[in-house]
Scaffold this motif. Structure first.
Motif, PDB file in Angstrom:
ATOM      1  N   PHE A  61      32.598  42.727  34.562  1.00 42.50           N
ATOM      2  CA  PHE A  61      33.667  43.467  35.241  1.00 42.50           C
ATOM      3  C   PHE A  61      33.728  43.109  36.724  1.00 42.50           C
ATOM      4  O   PHE A  61      34.803  43.005  37.322  1.00 42.50           O
ATOM      5  CB  PHE A  61      33.433  44.966  35.075  1.00 42.50           C
ATOM      6  CG  PHE A  61      34.515  45.827  35.657  1.00 42.50           C
ATOM      7  CD1 PHE A  61      35.820  45.749  35.196  1.00 42.50           C
ATOM      8  CD2 PHE A  61      34.223  46.720  36.688  1.00 42.50           C
ATOM      9  CE1 PHE A  61      36.823  46.551  35.741  1.00 42.50           C
ATOM     10  CE2 PHE A  61      35.217  47.521  37.231  1.00 42.50           C
ATOM     11  CZ  PHE A  61      36.518  47.433  36.764  1.00 42.50           C
ATOM     12  N   GLU A  62      32.563  42.894  37.315  1.00 38.84           N
ATOM     13  CA  GLU A  62      32.503  42.525  38.727  1.00 38.84           C
ATOM     14  C   GLU A  62      33.238  41.219  38.993  1.00 38.84           C
ATOM     15  O   GLU A  62      33.970  41.085  39.981  1.00 38.84           O
ATOM     16  CB  GLU A  62      31.037  42.406  39.141  1.00 38.84           C
ATOM     17  CG  GLU A  62      30.818  42.135  40.614  1.00 38.84           C
ATOM     18  CD  GLU A  62      29.335  42.159  40.958  1.00 38.84           C
ATOM     19  OE1 GLU A  62      28.979  41.595  42.003  1.00 38.84           O
ATOM     20  OE2 GLU A  62      28.551  42.746  40.191  1.00 38.84           O
ATOM     21  N   GLU A  63      33.077  40.240  38.105  1.00 37.15           N
ATOM     22  CA  GLU A  63      33.744  38.951  38.260  1.00 37.15           C
ATOM     23  C   GLU A  63      35.250  39.080  38.062  1.00 37.15           C
ATOM     24  O   GLU A  63      36.048  38.431  38.751  1.00 37.15           O
ATOM     25  CB  GLU A  63      33.156  37.948  37.254  1.00 37.15           C
ATOM     26  CG  GLU A  63      33.737  36.550  37.371  1.00 37.15           C
ATOM     27  CD  GLU A  63      33.109  35.578  36.383  1.00 37.15           C
ATOM     28  OE1 GLU A  63      33.737  34.554  36.084  1.00 37.15           O
ATOM     29  OE2 GLU A  63      31.983  35.877  35.903  1.00 37.15           O
ATOM     30  N   ILE A  64      35.660  39.922  37.133  1.00 39.80           N
ATOM     31  CA  ILE A  64      37.088  40.123  36.864  1.00 39.80           C
ATOM     32  C   ILE A  64      37.781  40.738  38.080  1.00 39.80           C
ATOM     33  O   ILE A  64      38.861  40.302  38.492  1.00 39.80           O
ATOM     34  CB  ILE A  64      37.272  41.013  35.626  1.00 39.80           C
ATOM     35  CG1 ILE A  64      36.801  40.274  34.366  1.00 39.80           C
ATOM     36  CG2 ILE A  64      38.729  41.450  35.479  1.00 39.80           C
ATOM     37  CD1 ILE A  64      36.812  41.123  33.114  1.00 39.80           C
ATOM     38  N   VAL A  65      37.154  41.744  38.658  1.00 39.29           N
ATOM     39  CA  VAL A  65      37.727  42.388  39.842  1.00 39.29           C
ATOM     40  C   VAL A  65      37.736  41.418  41.019  1.00 39.29           C
ATOM     41  O   VAL A  65      38.710  41.359  41.795  1.00 39.29           O
ATOM     42  CB  VAL A  65      36.948  43.668  40.195  1.00 39.29           C
ATOM     43  CG1 VAL A  65      37.472  44.271  41.494  1.00 39.29           C
ATOM     44  CG2 VAL A  65      37.056  44.681  39.062  1.00 39.29           C
ATOM     45  N   GLY A  66      36.672  40.647  41.183  1.00 40.73           N
ATOM     46  CA  GLY A  66      36.616  39.665  42.264  1.00 40.73           C
ATOM     47  C   GLY A  66      37.726  38.640  42.163  1.00 40.73           C
ATOM     48  O   GLY A  66      38.327  38.256  43.177  1.00 40.73           O
ATOM     49  N   SER A  67      38.026  38.208  40.941  1.00 43.61           N
ATOM     50  CA  SER A  67      39.131  37.262  40.740  1.00 43.61           C
ATOM     51  C   SER A  67      40.463  37.887  41.128  1.00 43.61           C
ATOM     52  O   SER A  67      41.326  37.226  41.720  1.00 43.61           O
ATOM     53  CB  SER A  67      39.167  36.807  39.282  1.00 43.61           C
ATOM     54  OG  SER A  67      37.975  36.153  38.925  1.00 43.61           O
ATOM     55  N   ALA A  68      40.642  39.160  40.805  1.00 44.28           N
ATOM     56  CA  ALA A  68      41.882  39.846  41.156  1.00 44.28           C
ATOM     57  C   ALA A  68      42.076  39.906  42.669  1.00 44.28           C
ATOM     58  O   ALA A  68      43.177  39.707  43.183  1.00 44.28           O
ATOM     59  CB  ALA A  68      41.877  41.254  40.564  1.00 44.28           C
ATOM     60  N   VAL A  69      40.997  40.204  43.400  1.00 46.61           N
ATOM     61  CA  VAL A  69      41.079  40.249  44.865  1.00 46.61           C
ATOM     62  C   VAL A  69      41.418  38.875  45.420  1.00 46.61           C
ATOM     63  O   VAL A  69      42.265  38.737  46.312  1.00 46.61           O
ATOM     64  CB  VAL A  69      39.750  40.765  45.462  1.00 46.61           C
ATOM     65  CG1 VAL A  69      39.780  40.681  46.981  1.00 46.61           C
ATOM     66  CG2 VAL A  69      39.492  42.200  45.024  1.00 46.61           C
ATOM     67  N   THR A  70      40.765  37.836  44.898  1.00 42.64           N
ATOM     68  CA  THR A  70      41.030  36.465  45.363  1.00 42.64           C
ATOM     69  C   THR A  70      42.476  36.065  45.109  1.00 42.64           C
ATOM     70  O   THR A  70      43.111  35.406  45.952  1.00 42.64           O
ATOM     71  CB  THR A  70      40.083  35.480  44.652  1.00 42.64           C
ATOM     72  OG1 THR A  70      38.722  35.858  44.910  1.00 42.64           O
ATOM     73  CG2 THR A  70      40.309  34.063  45.140  1.00 42.64           C
ATOM     74  N   GLN A  71      43.020  36.471  43.984  1.00 42.64           N
ATOM     75  CA  GLN A  71      44.382  36.096  43.615  1.00 42.64           C
ATOM     76  C   GLN A  71      45.448  36.827  44.431  1.00 42.64           C
ATOM     77  O   GLN A  71      46.582  36.364  44.519  1.00 42.64           O
ATOM     78  CB  GLN A  71      44.598  36.363  42.116  1.00 42.64           C
ATOM     79  CG  GLN A  71      43.781  35.455  41.220  1.00 42.64           C
ATOM     80  CD  GLN A  71      43.669  35.987  39.800  1.00 42.64           C
ATOM     81  OE1 GLN A  71      44.184  37.057  39.479  1.00 42.64           O
ATOM     82  NE2 GLN A  71      42.981  35.239  38.936  1.00 42.64           N
ATOM     83  N   THR A  72      45.111  37.974  44.998  1.00 45.18           N
ATOM     84  CA  THR A  72      46.112  38.776  45.696  1.00 45.18           C
ATOM     85  C   THR A  72      45.898  38.845  47.209  1.00 45.18           C
ATOM     86  O   THR A  72      46.751  39.376  47.921  1.00 45.18           O
ATOM     87  CB  THR A  72      46.107  40.222  45.161  1.00 45.18           C
ATOM     88  OG1 THR A  72      44.789  40.779  45.284  1.00 45.18           O
ATOM     89  CG2 THR A  72      46.532  40.256  43.701  1.00 45.18           C
ATOM     90  N   ILE A  73      44.784  38.321  47.718  1.00 50.92           N
ATOM     91  CA  ILE A  73      44.468  38.494  49.131  1.00 50.92           C
ATOM     92  C   ILE A  73      45.480  37.789  50.036  1.00 50.92           C
ATOM     93  O   ILE A  73      45.864  38.315  51.090  1.00 50.92           O
ATOM     94  CB  ILE A  73      43.027  38.003  49.427  1.00 50.92           C
ATOM     95  CG1 ILE A  73      42.631  38.396  50.857  1.00 50.92           C
ATOM     96  CG2 ILE A  73      42.897  36.507  49.209  1.00 50.92           C
ATOM     97  CD1 ILE A  73      41.154  38.146  51.142  1.00 50.92           C
TER      98      ILE A  73
END
Length: 325
Positions: free
Chosen positions: A248-260
């Motif tokens: 879950f940590e990796e999934i959320v991290g990817s979301a932040v990277t994609q939207t930052i």
């Protein structure tokens, strides 16, 4: 992933800002304008050199009209002047105040006079509180509904709760700034401030939901489904159980990277507009623009470095509880 890896630092910074803002507001308070407290507001502008403020205050003191405040301002055409706030004045007192203000310099003109009774001020305060509370409630319900298909590892209501906590951070920072400016420059809370806070709420929740929505999409893309049948008192129920293929940590991290990049670009262009409004606009809109500028900066930080780390922190806490059980 940098934000997620160092989430404790970013969350600690956000919590320090929240606690600091609460402390500032508790110590200095918020100066209520006549919109909420009632009273009269007189604006005097001068086409020549701005007179001495102390002379104006002495003239008003001689009128014996009670407590008053005087602060420098600019009218809509850029002329320097003063804003004089007093209790509600009668017609004769208003004329006496105008004469006292105009007598301190040449080229003076009363450009505005506003009077609001205490009953109307109380009504405006109540409606403002209801407006902010109503917006917060609607946001929670909307987020809970929009994320109602996820369930694991974090329920939809948690997304709504974190969104509201983030909004508290985004509202407290500009409120603390106004509290300090109230002491330093005599800035007061008025209806425009409430409008700015509501705009900050809308802007911030939009930014946060964009990140959370990408989290939802990544969860759907990175999970497997399995049908589970249960037999309770002879009644067979069939449920779908989801298993994540990535942490879950990796999934959320990817979301932040994609939207930052989107969050930063949107905030930057908004700040350019607000800066122009603050510099070019009149004194009436300066406080409005300043509150929005601080709110936009706070909202950008919270959506990137606060909302997602809190989501991970809650998920870790839930996982720890499950292990103990």
């Amino acid at each position: 992933m940098f934000v997620i890896v160092h989430r404790k630092i970013f969350v600690a910074i956000a919590l320090a800002l929240v606690v600091g803002s609460i402390a500032v507001i508790s110590i200095f308070g918020l100066r209520l304008g006549i919109d909420f407290a009632g009273g009269s507001l007189t604006e005097v502008a001068f086409s020549t050199t701005l007179p001495d403020k102390a002379v104006l205050e002495e003239n008003i003191t001689n009128l014996n009209i009670g407590n008053f405040t005087v602060r420098e301002s600019q009218d809509e055409v850029g002329r320097d002047g003063f804003l004089v706030r007093t209790r509600s004045l009668s017609e004769s007192e208003r004329e006496a105040l105008a004469n006292a203000a105009l007598s301190v310099g040449e080229g003076g003109e009363v450009t505005r006079f506003t009077s609001i009774g205490p009953v109307i001020g109380q009504e405006l305060r109540d409606k403002s509180v209801w407006a902010v509370t109503g917006v917060a409630l609607i946001i929670v319900l909307y987020v809970a509904f929009a994320f109602s298909g996820i369930g694991k590892p974090v329920s939809s209501w948690v997304y709504g709760g974190i969104t509201i906590f983030v909004l508290i951070h985004d509202v407290l920072l500009p409120a603390a700034m106004i509290s300090v400016l109230g002491v330093v420059a005599g800035v007061e809370i008025d209806v425009l401030f409430v409008m700015a806070i509501l705009a900050v709420l809308g802007y911030s929740v939009n930014d946060t939901i964009v990140v959370f929505d990408r989290v939802r999409e990544n969860l759907i893309q990175n999970r497997t489904e399995r049908k589970v049948k249960t037999n309770v008192a002879g009644v067979v129920n069939e449920e779908i159980e989801y298993t994540l293929t990535k942490p879950f940590e990796e999934i959320v991290g990817s979301a932040v990277t994609q939207t930052i990049a989107r969050s930063i670009n949107t905030s930057f262009t908004t700040l350019i507009t607000l800066t122009a409004l603050y510099i070019i606009g009149g004194s009436v809109t300066q406080t409005f623009a300043l509150v929005l500028m601080v709110g936009v900066l706070a909202g950008t930080y919270s959506s990137i470095a606060m909302a997602s780390p809190l989501l991970i922190t809650y998920a870790k806490w839930q996982e720890g509880k499950s292990v103990k059980k």
